[in-house]
Design a protein around this motif. Structure first.
Motif, PDB file in Angstrom:
ATOM      1  N   ARG A  27       0.848  -1.190   0.000  1.00  0.00           N
ATOM      2  CA  ARG A  27       0.000   0.000   0.000  1.00  0.00           C
ATOM      3  C   ARG A  27       0.885   1.242   0.000  1.00  0.00           C
ATOM      4  O   ARG A  27       2.100   1.149   0.131  1.00  0.00           O
ATOM      5  CB  ARG A  27      -0.926   0.013   1.229  1.00  0.00           C
ATOM      6  N   THR A  28       0.283   2.401  -0.153  1.00  0.00           N
ATOM      7  CA  THR A  28       1.041   3.645  -0.168  1.00  0.00           C
ATOM      8  C   THR A  28       1.656   3.879   1.203  1.00  0.00           C
ATOM      9  O   THR A  28       0.956   4.132   2.187  1.00  0.00           O
ATOM     10  CB  THR A  28       0.135   4.828  -0.543  1.00  0.00           C
ATOM     11  N   PHE A  29       2.984   3.802   1.228  1.00  0.00           N
ATOM     12  CA  PHE A  29       3.711   3.820   2.494  1.00  0.00           C
ATOM     13  C   PHE A  29       3.462   5.098   3.269  1.00  0.00           C
ATOM     14  O   PHE A  29       3.298   5.073   4.499  1.00  0.00           O
ATOM     15  CB  PHE A  29       5.200   3.634   2.202  1.00  0.00           C
ATOM     16  N   ASN A  30       3.399   6.229   2.584  1.00  0.00           N
ATOM     17  CA  ASN A  30       3.283   7.478   3.328  1.00  0.00           C
ATOM     18  C   ASN A  30       1.861   7.766   3.779  1.00  0.00           C
ATOM     19  O   ASN A  30       1.575   8.869   4.247  1.00  0.00           O
ATOM     20  CB  ASN A  30       3.914   8.645   2.571  1.00  0.00           C
ATOM     21  N   ASN A  31       0.969   6.804   3.670  1.00  0.00           N
ATOM     22  CA  ASN A  31      -0.339   6.892   4.322  1.00  0.00           C
ATOM     23  C   ASN A  31      -0.329   6.340   5.740  1.00  0.00           C
ATOM     24  O   ASN A  31      -1.365   6.340   6.404  1.00  0.00           O
ATOM     25  CB  ASN A  31      -1.387   6.119   3.518  1.00  0.00           C
ATOM     26  N   TYR A  32       0.843   5.838   6.165  1.00  0.00           N
ATOM     27  CA  TYR A  32       0.925   5.117   7.428  1.00  0.00           C
ATOM     28  C   TYR A  32       1.954   5.729   8.372  1.00  0.00           C
ATOM     29  O   TYR A  32       3.089   6.017   7.979  1.00  0.00           O
ATOM     30  CB  TYR A  32       1.318   3.656   7.183  1.00  0.00           C
ATOM     31  N   ALA A  33       1.537   5.891   9.629  1.00  0.00           N
ATOM     32  CA  ALA A  33       2.520   6.079  10.683  1.00  0.00           C
ATOM     33  C   ALA A  33       3.153   4.721  10.970  1.00  0.00           C
ATOM     34  O   ALA A  33       2.524   3.675  10.776  1.00  0.00           O
ATOM     35  CB  ALA A  33       1.868   6.633  11.941  1.00  0.00           C
ATOM     36  N   MET A  34       4.392   4.743  11.415  1.00  0.00           N
ATOM     37  CA  MET A  34       5.114   3.494  11.658  1.00  0.00           C
ATOM     38  C   MET A  34       5.589   3.443  13.110  1.00  0.00           C
ATOM     39  O   MET A  34       5.922   4.470  13.716  1.00  0.00           O
ATOM     40  CB  MET A  34       6.318   3.386  10.731  1.00  0.00           C
ATOM     41  N   GLY A  35       5.635   2.245  13.632  1.00  0.00           N
ATOM     42  CA  GLY A  35       6.072   2.073  15.014  1.00  0.00           C
ATOM     43  C   GLY A  35       7.052   0.929  15.153  1.00  0.00           C
ATOM     44  O   GLY A  35       7.135   0.049  14.290  1.00  0.00           O
ATOM     45  N   TRP A  36       7.808   0.981  16.241  1.00  0.00           N
ATOM     46  CA  TRP A  36       8.709  -0.114  16.616  1.00  0.00           C
ATOM     47  C   TRP A  36       8.300  -0.597  18.005  1.00  0.00           C
ATOM     48  O   TRP A  36       8.049   0.219  18.917  1.00  0.00           O
ATOM     49  CB  TRP A  36      10.161   0.365  16.645  1.00  0.00           C
ATOM     50  N   PHE A  37       8.266  -1.897  18.154  1.00  0.00           N
ATOM     51  CA  PHE A  37       7.949  -2.531  19.419  1.00  0.00           C
ATOM     52  C   PHE A  37       8.984  -3.617  19.676  1.00  0.00           C
ATOM     53  O   PHE A  37       9.688  -4.035  18.753  1.00  0.00           O
ATOM     54  CB  PHE A  37       6.548  -3.153  19.367  1.00  0.00           C
TER      55      PHE A  37
END
Length: 122
Positions: A27-37
């Motif tokens: 999907r369009t990557f810049n539509n998403y916030a990203m997190g690390w866990f």
């Protein structure tokens, strides 16, 4: 659907550094916030860091603030976690995750990678 693949884990001595990468597709990557866990053996999965869709906002757990930095390259569909001054207690499986939309902080992470192991020896 978003597919996430982490890489860059490994074994490092205390005080060392590692850089994790998370490549996204589907999907369009810049539509998403990203997190690390991260999840250590026998423990719950804990939040480590997050970055907004544009990269303009970041958030960190108290335990890693000042040592870890998350960035993203939307042209490469990749998010990074630079980990410096590593400690044995940073040993865990590290996961990246994606949260759709521009909300900040993210409301819910919907997609998850399989994780990459980080081991920090004392």
């Amino acid at each position: 659907q978003v597919q996430l693949v982490e890489s860059g884990g490994g074994l490092v001595q205390a005080g060392g550094s590692l850089r994790l990468s998370c490549a996204a597709s589907g999907r369009t990557f810049n539509n998403y916030a990203m997190g690390w866990f991260r999840q250590a053996p026998g423990k719950d999965r804990d939040f480590v860091a997050a970055i907004s869709w544009s990269g303009g906002s970041t958030a960190y757990a108290d335990s890693v603030r000042g040592r870890f930095t998350t960035t993203r390259n939307n042209a490469k569909n990749t998010v990074y976690l630079q980990m410096n001054s590593l400690k044995p207690e940073d040993t865990a499986v590290y996961f990246c995750a994606a949260a759709y939309g521009t909300n900040w902080p993210p409301l819910r992470f919907e997609y998850w990678g399989q994780g990459t192991q980080v081991n920090v020896s004392s």
